[in-house]
Design an enzyme around this catalytic site. Structure first.
Site, short mmCIF file in Angstrom:
data_model
loop_
_atom_site.label_atom_id
_atom_site.label_comp_id
_atom_site.label_asym_id
_atom_site.label_seq_id
_atom_site.Cartn_x
_atom_site.Cartn_y
_atom_site.Cartn_z
N HIS A 135 0.14 -0.09 16.15
CA HIS A 135 0.82 -0.64 16.46
C HIS A 135 1.76 0.16 17.29
O HIS A 135 2.08 -0.51 18.60
CB HIS A 135 1.89 -0.97 15.28
CG HIS A 135 1.53 -2.16 14.60
ND1 HIS A 135 2.19 -3.40 14.42
CD2 HIS A 135 -0.06 -2.70 14.30
CE1 HIS A 135 1.39 -4.11 13.73
NE2 HIS A 135 0.09 -3.75 13.43
N HIS A 147 -9.47 -3.19 9.60
CA HIS A 147 -9.36 -3.37 8.63
C HIS A 147 -10.32 -3.26 7.86
O HIS A 147 -10.29 -3.22 6.14
CB HIS A 147 -8.96 -5.02 8.28
CG HIS A 147 -8.66 -5.87 9.81
ND1 HIS A 147 -8.37 -7.40 9.93
CD2 HIS A 147 -6.63 -5.42 10.16
CE1 HIS A 147 -6.90 -7.69 10.27
NE2 HIS A 147 -6.27 -6.45 10.67
#
Length: 729
Positions: free
Chosen positions: A99, A267
């Protein structure tokens, strides 16, 4: 009125009471005024480091292996105040790094990991960045230990990379060199919304055409890094989400294969957190009160962490073993059918139908319980979008290929805004030259002062005009972006596609100049790069113009630029560097919502220039006659080609009047006779109308500052010509 009331209402920081306007900023009073704050974004006064602090030297003294070992220990040591999922912070540090880097956008090079800007608003409080504050706080003991040798930007990216290594991935490498900032980059445009995740405010010119996302934005909503994990505007529709993914990742210079790899690889580790009620969460980092000490989103439910952690609102791991690098993401995605469900927090997510018990991951904090895995709408897009599915199926069948593509994509994601490889620091820098690093061949010559002077004569006697030499040098150098260190004169990519065909570069004039420079190059006993000849030609012409003004100063020149090749030029990503406006040459390709002077500020900030440098460059380039297409707007002089301060003298002369006569066109007339003396644009007149810029203009208009004007122009010119010369700074 009590003394307390008097004190409160008179305090400049008080937010209540009758005298609230005392605290209002100039922009609140005059919202349409030109705001120059973007040009002083990183004022040295905010920097706590000593003026002579050298981060490159400090980082190079670092024991990088010791740092990595400390990170491995930390990753596997759960802290009581924020317990680790599955006893490991692999997922936490991957997400924090992701992020930080994921805010990068190729349109203007802003965002990304380079500055460690996740520490400040607005990014530290974006809804999508919830609990990255915990990731940074977990890393604080390591930052404290290694101090000035390790910036926050480098530490966060390194932590994410080491986390993947701990999971079992063979990573591609790591380069240090990210310089931290010390206050918010508040003037970066992240969108016009004044509400997080505002689905009522559309960022698309055409909602049905997801490629029409507003430039230069990459995220689909305010407060997101990428796309909404629950679906477009929170409505599940994997095919439509795939369209958003394709646009968003393209805005980060990622192709379909990299997009699938990053989504699946991101993920493969960690889990989503939605065990609670989002409406109960406390304020974000910037809004939280002092007792929270810079941590946001306090959850009052239960322990507030571990099994009660709230992040995205989705709940569950993507894979059976969330701390291992493996191919389980694709195994689960393709083995099972998936149905739309709700998380405990009420978020939309997908869960498998009739999954085997052994394929379920255990609970993150109770290994005796197994939970359903889950997928986001973006994950499901990899299964239902035809192009994404082809790639995903290949990755499923070839785990080694998937690991290699992901490792390279992760490296690109976390290093995209670090600039050319010459800026990378440390022993883990990969040897391979990657096309997105804009590689430039090195040169093996150094020009002496005598050789430089001889070349200046050749260039000035080449038959090319001074304006042609100056414009070519400027056009080559003006592409530099301090946001991601791309562009600039080094490499002379102005010779190559796509730059040679850009409208702003006046292709016909450019081809003429390049042909002459190549002819000169062929006749030299010592081969000199075209990149050096371009800069030297412009600098020689500036020097000649200074002498014509009676100021005998030399324009500095340092040789050593290389010539890039077409095959090592990423044509597609370079298209975003095309100037659509260049106030320095009074060029604008089309009409925009922003005013020309606002576009000038944006360009100036990307060049890394200050407001005084911008002022002196515009005034100098005008009198040198360097306008696009040879137009006369703003050429406020009767001795064009002489590096005089005439632009400022005539702009500030009250014997003139200034009259609008068309769209972005003004006439400067003699006040006594009404005769038109010059024409100008908004970019010209703003230096007389804006109070700050007028203050600078008046300095250069003074009779005693004619030499200062030339000296300052040469310094600013030299700064632009060498903005991308990281080897000589």
């Amino acid at each position: 009125m009590t003394n307390d009331t008097q004190a409160a209402s008179g305090c400049p920081f008080h937010k209540e009471g009758a005298n609230t306007n005392i605290a209002s900023s100039n922009t609140a009073w005059w919202p349409n005024a030109l705001n120059l704050d973007i040009l002083s974004q990183h004022d040295q006064k905010t920097n706590p480091m000593d003026p002579d602090f050298d981060y490159v030297k400090a980082f190079n003294s670092l024991d990088l292996e010791a740092v990595k070992q400390d990170l491995r220990t930390l990753i596997n040591t759960s802290q009581d105040w924020w317990p680790a999922d599955y006893g490991s912070y692999i997922g936490m540090f991957v997400r924090t790094a992701w992020h930080l880097a994921g805010s990068y956008r190729k349109q203007d090079g802003r965002g990304g990991a380079n500055t460690g800007n996740q520490r400040f608003a607005p990014l530290n409080s974006w809804p999508d960045n919830v609990n990255t504050d915990k990731g940074r706080r977990l890393l604080w003991p390591i930052k404290r230990k290694y101090g000035n040798k390790l910036s926050w930007g480098d530490l966060i990216v390194l932590a994410g990379t080491v986390a993947y290594e701990e999971a079992g991935l063979k990573t591609y490498g790591f380069g240090g060199g990210r310089l931290d900032i010390w206050h918010p980059e508040k003037d970066i445009y992240w969108g016009s919304e004044n509400k997080w995740l505002d689905a009522t405010k559309n960022r698309y010119e055409n909602d049905q055409d997801r490629k029409s996302l507003e430039n230069p934005l990459a995220a689909v909503q305010m407060g997101l890094i990428y796309v909404n994990p629950e679906g477009v505007d929170g409505h599940p529709d994997p095919l439509k989400t795939a369209q958003d993914m394709r646009t968003t990742f393209d805005r980060m210079a990622m192709d379909d294969e990299e997009t699938v790899a990053l989504t699946a690889g991101g993920h493969t580790v960690g889990k989503a957190h939605g065990n609670g009620k989002a409406e109960l969460l406390g304020k974000d980092v910037e809004g939280a009160d002092v007792e929270f000490q810079g941590l946001g989103w306090h959850n009052p439910e239960g322990t507030g962490n571990a099994g009660n952690t709230m992040v995205s609102g989705l709940e569950g791991a993507w894979t059976t073993h969330p701390t291992q690098w493996d191919n389980e993401f694709f195994y689960l995605l393709f083995t099972y059918d998936w149905q739309l469900t709700k998380s405990p927090a009420g978020a939309n997510q997908w869960e498998p139908v009739n999954i085997k018990e052994e394929d379920k991951p255990v609970d993150a904090h109770n290994p005796n319980i197994r939970r359903n895995p889950m997928m986001t709408d973006a994950d499901m897009a990899l299964k239902v979008d035809p192009e994404y599915r082809k790639i995903a199926e290949r990755f499923y069948q070839d785990p080694a290929y998937f690991a290699e593509v992901f490792a390279r994509a992760w490296f690109k994601l976390t290093h995209r805004d670090l600039g050319p490889k010459s800026r990378y620091l440390g022993a883990d820098v990969p040897a391979e030259d990657l096309i997105w690093q804009d590689p430039i061949p090195s040169v093996d010559y150094i020009l002496s002062e005598a050789e430089i002077d001889e070349l200046k004569v050749k260039l000035l006697n080449s038959g090319l005009s001074d304006a042609e030499l100056i414009n070519t040098a400027w056009d080559s150098a003006r592409t530099f972006r301090s946001s991601d260190f791309r562009g600039g004169a080094n490499g002379a990519r102005i010779r190559l596609a796509p730059q040679k065909d850009w409208q702003a570069n006046e292709p016909a004039r450019l081809a003429k100049v390049l042909a002459k420079l190549e002819e000169i190059q062929l006749g030299l006993a010592k081969k000199v790069s075209i990149a050096d000849l371009i800069v030297l030609g412009g600098s020689a012409a500036v020097e000649k113009a200074a002498h014509a003004a009676g100021v005998n100063l030399k324009v500095p020149f340092t040789s050593g630029r290389g010539d890039a090749t077409q095959e090592k030029t990423d044509v597609y990503s370079f298209e975003d560097l095309e100037p659509v406006s260049d106030g320095y040459r009074n060029f604008q390709k089309a009409e925009f919502a922003a005013q020309p002077e606002e576009l000038l500020l944006d360009h100036t900030q990307l060049l890394g220039l200050t407001a005084p440098e911008m002022t002196v460059l515009v005034g100098g380039l005008r009198v040198l006659g360097t306008n696009y297409g040879g137009t006369q707007e703003g050429v406020l002089t009767n001795r064009e080609g002489v590096l005089s301060n005439d632009f400022f003298v005539n702009l500030t002369d009250m014997a003139n009047t200034w009259t609008p006569v068309g769209k972005n066109r003004y006439e400067i007339r003699d006040r006594a006779t009404g005769a038109t003396k010059w024409t100008a644009t908004r970019v010209d007149l703003v230096f007389g109308s804006n109070s700050i810029l007028r203050a600078y203009a008046e300095v250069y208009a003074q009779d005693d500052n004619k030499e200062k004007f030339v000296k300052d122009f040469i310094a600013a010119w030299n700064k632009v010509m060498n903005a991308d010369r990281f080897d000589v700074k």
